[in-house]
Structures are given as C-alpha cells and as structure tokens.
Motif scaffolding. Structure first.
Motif: not given
Length: 281
Positions: A229-235
């Motif tokens: 999935v495109a994008g920036h994610f955290n935990a």
C-alpha cells in the motif's frame, strides 16, 4: 548504531537470500533474525479465491520458512545466533474470516518444531524460539484484503505494538522455547485444549462481530495482499484509545512446566482427599 532498510518480498526465497547477503556484506554477521511478515484476508472461505489463499500462505508461512533457511545457513557455520519466529494465538485456535492466516500460523508451528529437533540433533548453538501474540494495534486492519463490507478490527483486548516488541526482544535475549504474550493468548490456547467444541460454537456466534466494526468499508479501501500500500505508516493502527500499553503476562515454557506440575499435584491431592473422606473407592 547503523541501520539498513531493505524492502523485500518474503514470499520470494531468492529475494530473502539476497537481502540476507546484502545485510551481512553491509553490517556484518547476523546475530538475531526475526520472522514477522504476514498477510491476511477478512472473508469466509466461500468468498476467497485460490490465488488469495496461496498469496496469504506464501507471505505468512513461506516468508518465515525462507527467513529461517536464510538465517540458519549463515548461523550454522558460525555455530551461534538466534532465530525468532512470531506466531499468534490464532496458530493454536483458529477463528472464522481468517482461514488462510490461521492455517499459515499453524504451519509455522509445525515447521519450527521440526527444525528445532534438527538443530538439537546437529548440536548447534543456534537458538530457535517462537513468540505468540494477542491482538495488536497495527495498521494491518486498514490494509488487509477485506470482503465483508465493514472495516476490520482486532479482537479485544488489544495491545500496543510496543508490547509485542518487548516480548520479541526478550525471546531474542533469553533462551526460551516459546513465549505466550498476554492473558488472551494464554486463555485461547488453554481453553481450546480443554473445550475445543465449545470454542467452535462460541466463535460461530461471536467471531464475525468481534472482528468487524459498524463502520462501512469504503469502496476504494486499500489491500496489500498482492502489492504494498502506498504511503508512509508507523507501527500503530487506529485503536490507540483502547489498546493496552503493557501486558503483565508473558507465559514461557518454564511457566507452563510449573503450571502443569502444580495442576498435576493439585489433582493428586484432590484424589487423595477424596479417598480419605470415602468419596472415592
């Protein structure tokens, strides 16, 4: 401390092997290898395709197999190292709507058990351990394949990712065969051993609602089963308000030995008491 992020499809054994070589060439020998990648699908078996089941199995099960093989091939020559496999309570007690994931987690346990015996046979000083987790507040519930029309959620009680991280670190730095994290994990595993048919019926009634919210799933909701999935994610996922930041329960093989020993002693004591009072002849 230096870090090296490497994006790799763990379902591809050659990609995992290449990543391991790159890491050792850049950072030096791998001392600890943690297998944690997973993919799941929220749907009954009747709505899944063979391709979806295959992909979830490859990522979740074969991803850990590939990791174990890559790590062991390097640790064997040095005769040291630790491999941590991350499992789940769902590897002991399956739930509806996640058949592919549950099946893969069961398979990881089987493979791990075989490999552990082989390591002992070869007298290697490589430690193989497994950490079984409860429901964790990660973004997976927003990007897993979902065919239910409602947004997915972890089954309460939920724990923050830091709880899982601390347990994995503990397993990597202490020689424990297994670590069960959180009372829900312990309860699910032991309850299924005692009354599996009762749990079948309970999950038939509550297993759907416990994994779904009342919020409708958006038509363009992302899915990472086949592509990231495109994008920036955290935990963290979206359940910070109800996720527990810690768990006092971390049940290892030493605790289980003590538990079953005490249970046997209690049973023998009760039998002796009943005989003395004439209740049992």
């Amino acid at each position: 401390m230096r870090t090296l992020p490497v994006s790799t499809d763990v379902a591809d054994s050659s990609a995992v092997e290449s990543a391991a070589s790159h890491i050792e060439e850049t950072l030096g020998p791998i001392d600890v290898w943690v297998n944690v990648a997973m993919a799941t699908a929220f749907a009954p078996v009747s709505l899944l395709t063979p391709e979806e089941i295959e992909r979830a199995t490859k990522v979740t099960y074969l991803g850990q197999v590939h990791g174990m093989m890559a790590a062991l091939s390097r640790m064997r020559g040095r005769n040291c190292g630790t491999i941590v496999n991350v499992g789940s309570a769902l590897g002991y007690r399956s739930v509806p709507l996640q058949s592919a994931y549950c099946g893969a987690k069961f398979a990881i346990r089987g493979f791990t058990g075989s490999l552990r015996s082989e390591i002992i046979h070869d007298q290697l000083k490589v430690h193989l351990t497994m950490v079984d987790l409860p429901a964790v507040n990660t973004p997976q519930f927003d990007w897993a394949l979902n065919k239910m029309g409602k947004r997915a959620r972890p089954v309460a009680p939920i724990f923050q990712p830091e709880v899982a991280a601390r347990a994995i670190y503990f397993a990597a730095t202490h020689r424990r065969r297994e670590v069960w994290v959180g009372f829900p994990t312990v309860k699910a595993i032991l309850a299924n051993r005692v009354a599996p048919t009762l749990i079948d019926r309970y999950l038939a009634k509550s297993g759907y609602s416990g994994q779904l919210t009342d919020e409708p799933l958006q038509p363009d909701a992302p899915s990472n089963l086949f592509e990231p999935v495109a994008g920036h994610f955290n935990a963290h996922g979206r359940f910070d308000d109800e996720a527990k930041p810690r768990s006092w329960e971390m049940f290892t093989d030493r605790h289980r030995t003590m538990f079953w020993s005490l249970a046997c002693l209690g049973a023998l004591s009760l039998a002796g008491l009943l005989r003395r009072t004439g209740s049992v002849k």
